[in-house]
Design a protein around this motif. Structure first.
Motif, short mmCIF file in Angstrom:
data_model
loop_
_atom_site.label_atom_id
_atom_site.label_comp_id
_atom_site.label_asym_id
_atom_site.label_seq_id
_atom_site.Cartn_x
_atom_site.Cartn_y
_atom_site.Cartn_z
N LEU A 124 9.42 -11.07 -10.23
CA LEU A 124 8.49 -11.17 -8.42
C LEU A 124 7.31 -11.36 -9.06
O LEU A 124 6.50 -12.73 -8.35
CB LEU A 124 9.31 -10.64 -7.83
CG LEU A 124 10.71 -10.13 -7.08
CD1 LEU A 124 11.21 -8.72 -6.53
CD2 LEU A 124 10.67 -11.29 -6.67
N HIS B 228 4.27 -4.80 -8.24
CA HIS B 228 5.93 -4.45 -7.64
C HIS B 228 6.43 -2.95 -8.37
O HIS B 228 5.82 -2.16 -9.32
CB HIS B 228 6.56 -5.44 -8.26
CG HIS B 228 6.65 -6.36 -7.53
ND1 HIS B 228 7.11 -6.69 -5.96
CD2 HIS B 228 6.46 -7.61 -7.06
CE1 HIS B 228 6.80 -7.59 -5.70
NE2 HIS B 228 6.49 -8.50 -5.99
N TYR C 173 12.21 -7.09 -11.39
CA TYR C 173 10.60 -7.02 -10.16
C TYR C 173 9.75 -7.45 -10.84
O TYR C 173 8.47 -7.67 -10.44
CB TYR C 173 10.24 -5.62 -9.99
CG TYR C 173 11.61 -4.69 -8.53
CD1 TYR C 173 10.80 -5.36 -7.73
CD2 TYR C 173 12.63 -4.76 -9.42
CE1 TYR C 173 12.14 -4.64 -6.66
CE2 TYR C 173 13.85 -4.14 -8.04
CZ TYR C 173 13.54 -4.33 -7.28
OH TYR C 173 14.39 -4.11 -5.50
N GLN D 106 6.50 -14.47 -10.07
CA GLN D 106 6.13 -16.05 -8.58
C GLN D 106 5.82 -15.54 -7.90
O GLN D 106 5.13 -16.43 -7.80
CB GLN D 106 8.05 -15.17 -8.07
CG GLN D 106 9.25 -15.55 -9.60
CD GLN D 106 10.35 -15.55 -8.59
OE1 GLN D 106 10.88 -15.69 -6.90
NE2 GLN D 106 11.29 -15.21 -9.32
N ASP D 107 4.95 -13.94 -7.39
CA ASP D 107 4.13 -14.03 -6.47
C ASP D 107 2.76 -14.82 -7.25
O ASP D 107 1.39 -15.44 -6.08
CB ASP D 107 3.77 -12.69 -6.99
CG ASP D 107 4.95 -12.26 -5.83
OD1 ASP D 107 5.90 -13.08 -5.39
OD2 ASP D 107 4.99 -10.81 -6.05
#
Length: 410
Positions: free
Chosen positions: A394, A315, A391, A397-398
């Motif tokens: 994120l 990101h 971010y 998390q991905d």
């Protein structure tokens, strides 16, 4: 002037009706000359100059110009010649140049043709909005809460004890200064580190862990500096090398050089990098005061970078630095940053340059010549770090490990 006013009032500015392109050219050149002669080192000084009133005598073509007036009064005076006050000589210069360009582009062999063009009216101050368009609390309590959030941050992934954020941007955009400024907040005093990649074509990969407080353990955040992006390409850092850093192949302390790109034969090359070796978020850094002066080729560079970085699942956010240089009110009171239309407009231009929504972009003010910390500067810096960490989360998390259920036997 054949019974017509030289200058007409307009909602967008002044409308000039000139008898010939030749006289229009002279008017624009005079305005341009006046701006150049009034420029000074202090660009915040207000200058008022009158657009020359020009009258053409029958057949002879003699031009009479009114005296130049330098007054610091009303923004727009109800005068036939129409005086206006630009915020700085630089902006006034731009207005005069635009007028000159319009005249040149409309010139023709028939000098009796009349031309009408608009001179924009500039405000000496940026438009102030009624409320903040982003909610920020400018208090000591908010600063302490943000410091606690950053210092206590840990990636939600056992494989990566620290989140690694790579800063990318043009030369002089403020990447190193941002790292120094964030460290200064946690150190309790202003301290600037040497800039990376500003004095030579080669540089060493450097990562800086953010300490919670002086003498305490490091937080879960690492900021990685890089050389500046050059016009139409890289300065000391190629696209290949950037992607190698993001993938985790480049060891700490590696010295980059345009003549020696990172290869599998490079000393210390990490052939099978773990998650902890990789970059987990990229923060682009651009200078607000140069946003309209960056070459078009830089937009192409950002586009290529973002495409490749996105393919890696990383990101991206952006930091807009030097915001105090585009809005005098911000210099006096940083809490006005989200109340000024000029900041919002520049953020939109930064979004167009980077090819991303303004929701990913946050304004910051780095410490430069200051000797003491400032509460509002600290809050804005820490808010930017918190934005980056959102971010970064994120990414983790991905990349959570997938837990497969028990196999069923038939």
């Amino acid at each position: 002037m054949e019974g017509q006013d030289l200058i007409k009032n307009s909602a967008t500015g002044f409308t000039f009706t000139l008898p010939t392109p030749r006289f229009a050219l002279s008017a624009a050149q005079d305005a341009l000359s006046q701006v150049n002669s009034t420029s000074s080192g202090d660009e915040k000084e207000k200058h008022t100059f009158q657009v020359p009133e020009m009258q053409r005598r029958a057949k002879v073509g003699v031009v009479r110009r009114s005296d130049v007036q330098m007054e610091g009064k009303n923004l727009i005076k109800p005068s036939v010649a129409g005086a206006f006050t630009p915020p700085t000589p630089r902006f006034a210069l731009s207005a005069a140049q635009d007028a000159l360009s319009q005249v040149n582009s409309t010139s023709s062999g028939d000098e009796k043709e009349k031309h009408t063009f608009q001179v924009p009216v500039f405000s000496a101050t940026s438009l102030k909005l009624e409320a903040q368009w982003r909610n920020v609390e400018w208090t000591q309590e908010q600063k302490e809460n943000l410091m606690k959030t950053v210092s206590s941050y840990r990636p939600r992934c056992e494989e990566a004890p620290q989140a690694r954020v790579l800063l990318l941007g043009p030369v002089g955009s403020g990447k190193s200064s941002f790292i120094s400024s964030v460290q200064s907040v946690f150190n309790g005093r202003v301290a600037n580190r040497a800039m990376v990649g500003s004095f030579s074509t080669s540089f060493t990969k450097k990562s800086f862990s953010i300490h919670a407080q002086r003498g305490e353990d490091t937080s879960g955040l690492v900021l990685c500096d890089s050389a500046g992006l050059g016009d139409g390409g890289m300065t000391g850092l190629t696209l290949h090398d950037i992607l190698s850093v993001i993938k985790g192949h480049v060891p700490e302390g590696h010295k980059f050089s345009p003549e020696q790109p990172v290869r599998s034969e490079t000393v210390g090359y990490v052939k099978l990098p773990n998650l902890k070796d990789k970059i987990h978020c990229v923060a682009f850094v651009v200078d607000a005061s140069k946003i309209t002066m960056y070459p078009k080729s830089l937009r192409t560079t950002f586009k290529k970078l973002r495409e490749h970085i996105s393919d890696l699942g990383v990101h991206q956010v952006a930091l807009l630095t030097h915001i105090d240089q585009i809005c005098p009110e911000i210099t006096k009171d940083l809490t006005q940053v989200y109340k000024r239309q000029s900041i919002r407009d520049v953020m939109s231009k930064a979004g167009a340059l980077l090819g991303m929504s303004t929701s990913y972009i946050v304004p910051v003010k780095n410490y430069s010549s200051e000797l003491d910390l400032d509460l509002n500067t600290d809050v804005l810096l820490l808010s930017a770090v918190d934005h980056i960490l959102q971010y970064t989360d994120l990414f983790f998390q991905d990349h959570k490990p997938r837990i497969s259920g028990p196999k069923l036997t038939l």
